[in-house]
Design an enzyme around this catalytic site. Structure first.
Site, short mmCIF file in Angstrom:
data_model
loop_
_atom_site.label_atom_id
_atom_site.label_comp_id
_atom_site.label_asym_id
_atom_site.label_seq_id
_atom_site.Cartn_x
_atom_site.Cartn_y
_atom_site.Cartn_z
CG ASP A 108 -3.17 3.53 -2.17
OD1 ASP A 108 -4.22 2.71 -2.11
OD2 ASP A 108 -2.78 4.18 -1.26
CD GLU A 109 -5.81 -1.08 -0.77
OE1 GLU A 109 -5.90 -2.14 -0.49
OE2 GLU A 109 -5.71 -0.06 -0.20
CG ASP A 159 -2.06 0.92 1.22
OD1 ASP A 159 -3.08 0.76 1.11
OD2 ASP A 159 -1.56 2.23 1.39
#
Ligand code: DGT
Ligand code: CA
Ligand code: CA
Length: 366
Positions: free
Chosen positions: A109-110, A9
């Site tokens: 974002d992960e 993340d």
């Protein structure tokens, strides 16, 4: 063999992207905002950097309130630019795809990833891979991220949360139970606020207590399937697999060369496995490609690509090998710096089902 599952993340993602773009923001509180347009300041904070968080600002907070908290602190208030973050995200995911066995993006974002096959369940090898992934993202994008690794998604996700910001938390398979025992149930991946309040009513507040609960009580409250999942999650034994995107748009592999070189053939020789990997992915997914790209990353970390697009879909190893070798020759000729990393990518994918591609026609499978 224990599974090796990771979760990555990016730290304060949107705000960090803005900091990278504008170094004058470093050290100041930064908030990235979604302006609704109703009045000048109506809208919410999308995310805040850690400096702003220390001052009490968080995602979802009304902009007006955030501005009050940041008064006199030289805060930067930035309008959200989703497209920009999407582009950074796509570059990172593409690079990650080539560094892990399976990649499952779960947000901008992960992503979860799986390293079981390539490390054969060896956690020290997996730790090295995770470190090199963090380093690669930093070198390419100047962004920090947090990574967790363990034998299941639940453990990996907890790890990345605990490693925030910027860290790496590895929970070796045999340390899972003691790691999980004190964890509050609401922190477990897959346990929402409703589930955790029901668990609290049952007197269960930690993963350790959940693990010791009577299975039939859990089944009664949550049903057989979810009750069973909770029990497995509490000991880190949840078996939910890391699954790649159902509809991949490309396959790629980038390798780091044993030494920097200006000789394209030397670089290409080391990419042989990467070429086979891409072909295997393509075959497994039942896809053909039309575009093939050779990727060169140079000693100064700049990137150059050369592509060729075919008129008809291709899928055989020979075509991938020959075309990427030729593209590498071109890359090598136009480069000023020695190559550090080399990669190959196939894109413009289509389904093979029911159609005979030109390459099958030219190179029939015997
Ligand atoms: P982190 O992971 O705690 O270091 O911080 P972030 O900002 O990366 O938080 P994360 O991973 O939950 O979310 C990724 C991005 O998604 C974040 O940079 C901005 C956006 N985002 C998160 N929460 C919200 C929200 O409540 N509203 C809006 N509009 N965007 C959000
Ligand atoms: Ca994040
Ligand atoms: Ca996130």
């Amino acid at each position: 063999m224990p599974r090796v599952v990771g979760h990555l993340d990016l730290d304060y993602f949107y705000a960090q992207v803005e900091e990278v773009e504008d170094p004058s923001l470093k050290g100041r509180p930064v908030i990235v905002c979604v302006f609704s347009g109703r009045t000048e300041d109506s809208g919410v904070v999308s995310t805040a950097n850690y400096r702003a968080r220390e001052l009490g600002v968080h995602s979802g907070m009304p902009i007006v309130l955030a501005k009050k908290k940041l008064e006199g602190k030289e805060a930067a208030v930035i309008r959200m630019d989703h497209r920009k973050y999407e582009e950074v995200s796509a570059r990172i995911m593409e690079d990650l795809e080539g560094r892990v066995d399976v990649l499952e993006p779960t947000g901008i974002d992960e992503a979860f990833f799986d390293l079981t096959a390539s490390t054969r369940g060896d956690y020290s090898a997996a730790t090295k891979t995770a470190e090199s992934i963090k380093e690669a993202i930093f070198n390419a994008e100047h962004l920090t991220c947090s990574v967790g690794m363990g034998r299941s998604k639940v453990v990996a996700k907890l790890g990345s949360d605990m490693a925030k910001p910027g860290g790496l938390k590895v929970v070796p398979a045999d340390a899972t139970a003691s790691f999980l025992e004190p964890i509050p149930v609401e922190k477990l991946y897959g346990v929402g606020p409703k589930t955790s309040s029901t668990l609290l009513e049952m007197g269960i507040s930690t993963a350790g207590q959940l693990a010791a609960a009577d299975p039939s009580d859990l089944e009664k409250r949550f049903g057989k399937k979810f009750g069973g999942f909770l029990l497995l999650a509490s000991t880190g034994d949840d078996s939910s697999p890391v699954t790649a995107d159902l509809e991949p748009t490309q396959f790629s592999r980038i390798v780091t060369l044993k030494r920097d070189t200006s000789d394209p053939q030397e670089a290409f020789a080391q990419l042989a496995e990467g070429v086979e990997y891409v072909h295997r992915k393509l075959t497994t997914a039942g896809k053909s490609f039309r575009t093939l790209t050779a990727i060169g990353i140079y000693s100064d970390l700049s990137t150059k690509t050369k592509s060729r697009t075919f008129e008809t879909p291709m899928d055989d190893l020979g075509t991938i090998r020959e075309t990427s070798a030729a593209l590498f020759e071109e890359l090598g000729r136009s480069a000023e710096k020695p190559l550090r990393r080399a990669g190959v990518r196939v894109s413009s994918l289509s389904n093979k089902e029911g159609q005979t591609s030109l390459s099958e026609f030219l190179h029939p499978v015997k």
